[in-house]
Scaffold this motif. Structure first.
Motif, PDB file in Angstrom:
ATOM      1  N   ASP A  34     -19.210 -45.601  -3.011  1.00 25.48           N
ATOM      2  CA  ASP A  34     -20.044 -45.621  -2.044  1.00 25.48           C
ATOM      3  C   ASP A  34     -20.834 -44.151  -2.010  1.00 25.48           C
ATOM      4  N   LYS A 229     -22.955 -46.581   6.656  1.00 22.68           N
ATOM      5  CA  LYS A 229     -21.678 -45.507   6.368  1.00 22.68           C
ATOM      6  C   LYS A 229     -22.073 -44.070   6.479  1.00 22.68           C
ATOM      7  N   GLU A 232     -20.281 -40.882   4.852  1.00 22.99           N
ATOM      8  CA  GLU A 232     -20.791 -40.793   3.442  1.00 22.99           C
ATOM      9  C   GLU A 232     -21.974 -40.308   3.499  1.00 22.99           C
TER      10      GLU A 232
END
Length: 335
Positions: A34, A229, A232
């Motif tokens: 990721d 996300k 991240e």
């Protein structure tokens, strides 16, 4: 605050923490798919971020220097106009200025161009032909020029008046005094704040994302909205900006150390360096009284100087502005 505290002697634990976080993020990029995907996406915006920062800062430096010179002009109207611009621009938030330039000033510029171009037979342009990227750059130039103008003005006014008087005695015109005497000394003193403002420009370049410019901040917003996300994505974005800010062109400590070296490089007056380089004959090796390190020795030193000039006059180079200029330098400032 403890009176006896010495923060400069503290161990840089903050640096250890920053390095630790950086190493952890680097490990996550290598080990976590990721993070790797996010970094690959955001890295495409680094070019835009660097382009906006460098171009806008260069333009702001040029405009800021012109404003600083205008503030020190002998013309009252020019001084007041420059001061008006600086005070107004410093009071407007950059994000408001970005929106104003993009959606108010740019259409006016396009309309003005068309009004001038139509009688001349030149092609007309539409507002959409003015890219949002360059509207953002223009806004940052206008905003940061006001802040940089104050830095340049302070540096120009910090140059010792004796340096200017010595240059005038040598017969240098206004442009020569500015190029060879004033600006080199002022630039050395303002390097640390200029470096700080460049770092601020890199961080403020993220504001161009409100116009849809594809920099790191805009790509982070789009990426996070697509993959959800946020942790991240914005970790990587923060790391990118942190790395960019650490690549500071001027180290403030080095600049302050250079400041302590004095306004004259290698103990030589810049006015004398310039004049001796352009004079038809070399300047005498010793043009001041005392021990040669700037200490005055009263009448003995002055007599030694006058003896040098007498010898120069016998050789046919003692008259005119050369001797007068060097005599002025002897009594105005340290050579």
């Amino acid at each position: 605050m403890t009176p006896n505290a010495q923060p400069e002697k503290d161990f840089p634990w903050w640096l250890v923490l920053v390095v630790g976080i950086g190493l952890w993020l680097f490990y996550e990029v290598l080990a976590n798919a990721d993070y790797a995907q996010v970094l690959d996406t955001l890295s495409k915006g680094i070019v835009i971020t660097v382009l906006v920062s460098v171009v806008a800062y260069a333009g702001a430096c040029l405009l800021g220097l012109a404003l600083a010179v205008g503030c020190l002009s002998r013309f009252l109207i020019l001084r007041q106009l420059c001061r008006f611009y600086i005070e107004v621009m410093r009071g407007v938030p950059i994000i408001v200025l970005l929106l104003y330039v993009a959606f108010v000033l740019s259409p006016l510029v396009v309309a003005g161009w068309n009004a001038v171009a139509e009688p001349l037979g030149l092609g007309e342009i539409r507002t959409r032909d003015f890219p949002l990227l360059w509207r953002a750059v223009l806004a940052l130039v206008l905003a940061y020029a006001a802040f940089l103008a104050e830095i340049f003005r302070a540096g120009l006014q910090a140059v010792d008046k004796g340096q200017i008087e010595a240059a005038q005695a040598l017969g240098l015109n206004g442009w020569q005094r500015f190029r060879h005497i004033t600006f080199p000394q002022a630039f050395r003193m303002i390097l640390p704040p200029l470096g700080n403002d460049f770092v601020a420009m890199v961080k403020d370049s993220s504001l161009v994302s409100v116009l849809g410019v594809g920099d790191v901040a805009q790509l982070a917003k789009v990426t996070a909205a697509g993959n959800f996300k946020y942790f991240e994505t914005y970790n990587v974005a923060a790391l990118i900006y942190l790395d960019d800010d650490r690549v500071e062109p001027v180290d403030a400590a080095a600049g302050e150390a250079a400041e302590g070296a004095g306004a004259v490089v290698a103990g030589v007056n810049p006015a004398r360096r310039w004049f001796c380089r352009t004079a038809p004959t070399p300047c005498p090796p010793r043009m001041r009284g005392g021990d040669g390190r700037g200490n005055r020795a009263g009448a003995r030193g002055a007599a030694a100087d006058l003896g040098i000039f007498a010898k120069m006059k016998r050789q046919g180079v003692g008259g005119g502005p050369f001797a007068g200029g060097c005599l002025a330098l002897r009594y105005i400032g340290d050579l």
